[in-house]
Design a protein around this motif. Structure first.
Motif, mmCIF file in Angstrom:
data_model
loop_
_atom_site.group_PDB
_atom_site.id
_atom_site.type_symbol
_atom_site.label_atom_id
_atom_site.label_comp_id
_atom_site.label_asym_id
_atom_site.label_seq_id
_atom_site.Cartn_x
_atom_site.Cartn_y
_atom_site.Cartn_z
ATOM 1 N N GLY A 269 39.182 59.052 68.131
ATOM 2 C CA GLY A 269 38.397 60.318 67.783
ATOM 3 C C GLY A 269 38.829 61.148 66.825
ATOM 4 O O GLY A 269 38.281 62.064 66.484
ATOM 5 N N ILE A 270 39.957 60.960 66.239
ATOM 6 C CA ILE A 270 40.505 61.541 65.071
ATOM 7 C C ILE A 270 39.939 61.292 63.681
ATOM 8 O O ILE A 270 40.018 60.322 63.351
ATOM 9 N N ASP A 271 39.426 62.403 63.081
ATOM 10 C CA ASP A 271 38.504 62.351 61.729
ATOM 11 C C ASP A 271 39.897 62.524 60.698
ATOM 12 O O ASP A 271 40.812 62.760 60.970
ATOM 13 N N PHE A 272 39.781 61.399 59.757
ATOM 14 C CA PHE A 272 40.852 61.601 58.588
ATOM 15 C C PHE A 272 40.191 61.977 57.121
ATOM 16 O O PHE A 272 39.242 61.417 56.750
ATOM 17 N N TYR A 273 40.693 63.102 56.641
ATOM 18 C CA TYR A 273 40.409 63.644 55.320
ATOM 19 C C TYR A 273 41.403 63.646 54.429
ATOM 20 O O TYR A 273 42.525 64.339 54.705
ATOM 21 N N SER A 274 41.543 63.327 53.319
ATOM 22 C CA SER A 274 42.487 63.343 52.264
ATOM 23 C C SER A 274 41.971 63.055 50.864
ATOM 24 O O SER A 274 40.723 63.019 50.665
ATOM 25 N N LYS A 275 42.975 63.398 49.910
ATOM 26 C CA LYS A 275 42.626 62.908 48.478
ATOM 27 C C LYS A 275 43.539 61.992 47.842
ATOM 28 O O LYS A 275 44.626 61.947 48.402
ATOM 29 N N LEU A 276 43.162 61.181 46.842
ATOM 30 C CA LEU A 276 43.980 60.463 46.274
ATOM 31 C C LEU A 276 43.705 60.683 44.718
ATOM 32 O O LEU A 276 42.760 60.432 44.220
ATOM 33 N N SER A 277 44.771 61.110 44.083
ATOM 34 C CA SER A 277 44.611 61.542 42.605
ATOM 35 C C SER A 277 45.108 60.139 41.863
ATOM 36 O O SER A 277 45.806 59.148 42.349
ATOM 37 N N ARG A 278 44.616 59.959 40.561
ATOM 38 C CA ARG A 278 44.998 58.813 39.863
ATOM 39 C C ARG A 278 46.526 58.777 39.630
ATOM 40 O O ARG A 278 47.203 57.827 39.490
ATOM 41 N N ALA A 279 47.072 60.075 39.362
ATOM 42 C CA ALA A 279 48.495 60.188 39.298
ATOM 43 C C ALA A 279 49.338 59.736 40.534
ATOM 44 O O ALA A 279 50.253 58.843 40.160
ATOM 45 N N LYS A 280 48.836 59.761 41.505
ATOM 46 C CA LYS A 280 49.430 59.317 42.781
ATOM 47 C C LYS A 280 49.128 57.824 42.767
ATOM 48 O O LYS A 280 50.309 57.179 43.163
ATOM 49 N N PHE A 281 48.222 57.300 42.392
ATOM 50 C CA PHE A 281 47.848 55.916 42.630
ATOM 51 C C PHE A 281 48.868 55.346 41.819
ATOM 52 O O PHE A 281 49.430 54.231 42.059
ATOM 53 N N GLU A 282 49.037 55.914 40.497
ATOM 54 C CA GLU A 282 49.746 55.213 39.646
ATOM 55 C C GLU A 282 51.489 55.217 39.898
ATOM 56 O O GLU A 282 52.131 54.331 39.747
ATOM 57 N N GLU A 283 51.645 56.345 40.457
ATOM 58 C CA GLU A 283 53.080 56.564 41.251
ATOM 59 C C GLU A 283 53.465 55.409 42.309
ATOM 60 O O GLU A 283 54.565 54.744 41.989
ATOM 61 N N LEU A 284 52.455 55.263 43.211
ATOM 62 C CA LEU A 284 52.707 54.217 44.193
ATOM 63 C C LEU A 284 52.743 52.833 43.555
ATOM 64 O O LEU A 284 53.413 51.904 44.148
ATOM 65 N N CYS A 285 52.116 52.731 42.672
ATOM 66 C CA CYS A 285 51.795 51.060 42.124
ATOM 67 C C CYS A 285 52.474 50.853 40.790
ATOM 68 O O CYS A 285 52.491 49.579 40.397
ATOM 69 N N MET A 286 53.290 51.840 40.475
ATOM 70 C CA MET A 286 54.031 51.343 38.873
ATOM 71 C C MET A 286 54.663 50.530 38.776
ATOM 72 O O MET A 286 54.648 49.535 37.875
ATOM 73 N N GLY A 287 55.319 50.257 39.761
ATOM 74 C CA GLY A 287 56.195 48.754 39.789
ATOM 75 C C GLY A 287 55.594 47.567 39.805
ATOM 76 O O GLY A 287 55.663 46.594 38.798
ATOM 77 N N LEU A 288 54.353 47.564 40.451
ATOM 78 C CA LEU A 288 53.707 46.372 40.084
ATOM 79 C C LEU A 288 52.837 46.278 38.883
ATOM 80 O O LEU A 288 52.650 45.292 38.317
ATOM 81 N N PHE A 289 52.306 47.443 38.285
ATOM 82 C CA PHE A 289 51.584 47.527 37.047
ATOM 83 C C PHE A 289 52.532 47.010 36.032
ATOM 84 O O PHE A 289 52.266 46.313 35.320
ATOM 85 N N ARG A 290 53.974 47.484 36.077
ATOM 86 C CA ARG A 290 54.976 47.134 34.953
ATOM 87 C C ARG A 290 55.150 45.669 35.138
ATOM 88 O O ARG A 290 55.279 44.809 34.078
ATOM 89 N N SER A 291 55.123 45.153 36.332
ATOM 90 C CA SER A 291 55.584 43.713 36.587
ATOM 91 C C SER A 291 54.432 42.703 35.715
ATOM 92 O O SER A 291 54.581 41.533 35.522
ATOM 93 N N THR A 292 53.299 43.078 35.483
ATOM 94 C CA THR A 292 52.332 42.341 34.633
ATOM 95 C C THR A 292 52.538 42.012 33.138
ATOM 96 O O THR A 292 52.214 41.198 32.542
ATOM 97 N N LEU A 293 53.666 42.870 32.906
ATOM 98 C CA LEU A 293 54.224 42.706 31.214
ATOM 99 C C LEU A 293 55.040 41.384 31.178
ATOM 100 O O LEU A 293 55.241 40.916 30.136
ATOM 101 N N LYS A 294 55.830 41.074 32.380
ATOM 102 C CA LYS A 294 56.508 40.083 32.149
ATOM 103 C C LYS A 294 55.890 38.691 31.775
ATOM 104 O O LYS A 294 56.489 37.854 31.052
#
Length: 464
Positions: A269-294
């Protein structure tokens, strides 16, 4: 293909169809009347989710399967391609299992999927699940084309770019294909828009949009737990609802800098409200993003080509819409403008349809002189003493190719040998993929090292 074969095909009114069997979405296209048409499914969508669901009464595939995933998470299968060719105890498989609501079991070292179908426990290989999606794509094509004879082909898609652009001279292109679950890089040369020669391939069979989604999922599960002292990972339905919303938020961030996440009654019964910024998304996935260059660096190195010699970088796959990935790739190529002229969701099916038409003898003016020269993506070899992989055909060898190697016996008067055929780049065959094995018997008695055993690998234009 001979002239006689081409004439026979033309007389039988065969239609060539290309299918992109994707990890998260699949697409089908047909080449006819000199152009490619992407075929919409029964829901009017040009891509179909690679989902299979099992209920108490029926099996669902595609949109129908994905639409009911939140209410039937344990019996709705997706990402099955990520298990193909994998061993159960591989780290990437174990990580995926933690994120999936459906059950994956260990069957003699190989992962299999277990579900409840019509109140009966059933077990499927990932190949069987992928085959169900493939049948769905075939049905979509048949519904569109009627009773015509159809021939299918499944292949990568540099052709989608080359034929659309009417290229002149010689161009070097790099295909950057980042989809939902896999990542592929190909370096090709295109001569006068007709000769397509693959120089090298590289990639990661376990990298794509699903991995980005899982990073977000882990982050917001922790946020929910900190706020409410509730563990979402214990509730598969809540977890699936959250992941669906995060996937939508990720897509929004391709064009916006912030996305809202609003889920009523997420858990207990708990509602969940939050936001996701592009900057936060990039921070969380930066290691994966960079691995595409190898893999990009590896493909260029194997092609013996400096990045300055690449004329075009072609983006394929839905995950290439992520701005940070585009920025990293553009910076790697010293600011070169990336080519976004083809639809990233449809490019593979588009190119596959063209290649299908070529393979099955379509003589339309646009493609009659087109030739595609491909390469072997993984080394092929056999197991020798001590479980060592002895490579016979090296990766990135041009197709077709024929290579022979001489082997001998290890023991005196050895009556036979076991030939195990494997593919991969690891030193030991146990770490590579076993393609098949057979017994070669009847070796005449002789001292070790005397018998001559010739192993010949022959790969034709269709990789057979």
């Amino acid at each position: 293909m001979s002239k006689t074969q081409s004439q026979n095909i033309k007389k039988s009114s065969t239609v060539a169809v290309g299918i992109d069997l994707g990890t998260t979405y699949s697409c089908v296209g047909v080449f006819q009347h000199g152009k490619v048409e992407i075929i919409a499914n029964d829901q009017g969508n040009r891509t179909t989710p690679s989902y299979v669901a099992f209920t108490e009464t029926e099996r669902l595939i595609g949109d129908a399967a994905k639409n009911q995933v939140a209410s039937n998470p344990r019996n709705t299968i997706f990402d099955a391609k990520r298990l193909i060719g994998r061993k159960y105890d591989e780290q990437c498989v174990q990580q995926d299992i933690k994120n999936w609501p459906f059950k994956v079991i260990n069957d003699h070292g190989r992962p299999k999927i277990q579900i409840n179908y019509k109140n009966t426990i059933k077990t499927f290989t990932p190949e069987e699940i992928s085959a169900m999606v493939l049948i769905k794509m075939k049905e979509i094509a048949e519904a569109y084309l009627g009773k015509k004879q159809i021939s299918f082909v499944f292949i990568a898609a540099a052709l989608a770019y080359g034929l659309e652009k009417n290229l002149t001279g010689e161009k070097n292109i790099l295909i950057f294909d980042l989809g939902g679950g896999t990542f592929d890089v190909s370096v090709l040369s295109i001569d006068e828009g007709q000769l397509f020669q693959v120089k090298a391939t590289a990639g990661d069979t376990h990298l794509g949009g699903e991995d980005f989604d899982n990073r977000l999922l882990s982050y917001y599960c922790n946020e929910f737990k900190m706020k409410n002292n509730k563990d979402l990972t214990k509730n598969v339905r809540s977890l699936r609802r959250l992941k669906n919303n995060l996937e939508r938020a990720k897509r929004i961030l391709s064009t916006a800098t912030e996305a809202n996440i609003e889920i009523d009654s997420l858990m207990d019964g708990i509602d969940f409200y939050s936001k996701l910024s592009r900057a936060k998304f990039e921070e969380l996935c930066m290691g994966l993003f960079r691995s595409t260059l190898k893999p990009v660096e590896k493909a260029l190195r194997d092609a013996k080509m400096d990045k300055a010699r690449i004329h075009e970088v072609i983006l394929v796959g839905g995950s290439t819409r992520i701005p940070k990935i585009q920025k990293l790739l553009q910076d790697f190529f010293n600011g070169k403008e990336l080519n976004k002229s083809i639809n990233p969701d449809e490019a593979v099916a588009y190119g596959a349809a063209i290649q299908a038409a070529i393979l099955f003898g379509d003589n339309h003016e646009i493609i009659k002189d087109v030739l595609l020269v491909d390469v072997i993506p993984l080394s092929l070899g056999i197991e020798t003493v001590g479980g060592v992989m002895n490579k016979i055909i090296e990766r990135n060898s041009r197709i077709p190719c024929t290579v022979s190697k001489d082997f001998t016996t290890f023991e005196n008067n050895q009556p036979g040998v076991t030939i195990q055929v494997c593919e991969g780049e690891r030193t030991m065959t146990a770490d590579n993929n076993l393609l098949g094995k057979f017994e070669l018997m009847g070796i005449p008695p002789a001292a070790r090292g005397i018998p001559r055993i010739v192993v010949k690998f022959d790969v034709d234009g269709r990789c057979k």
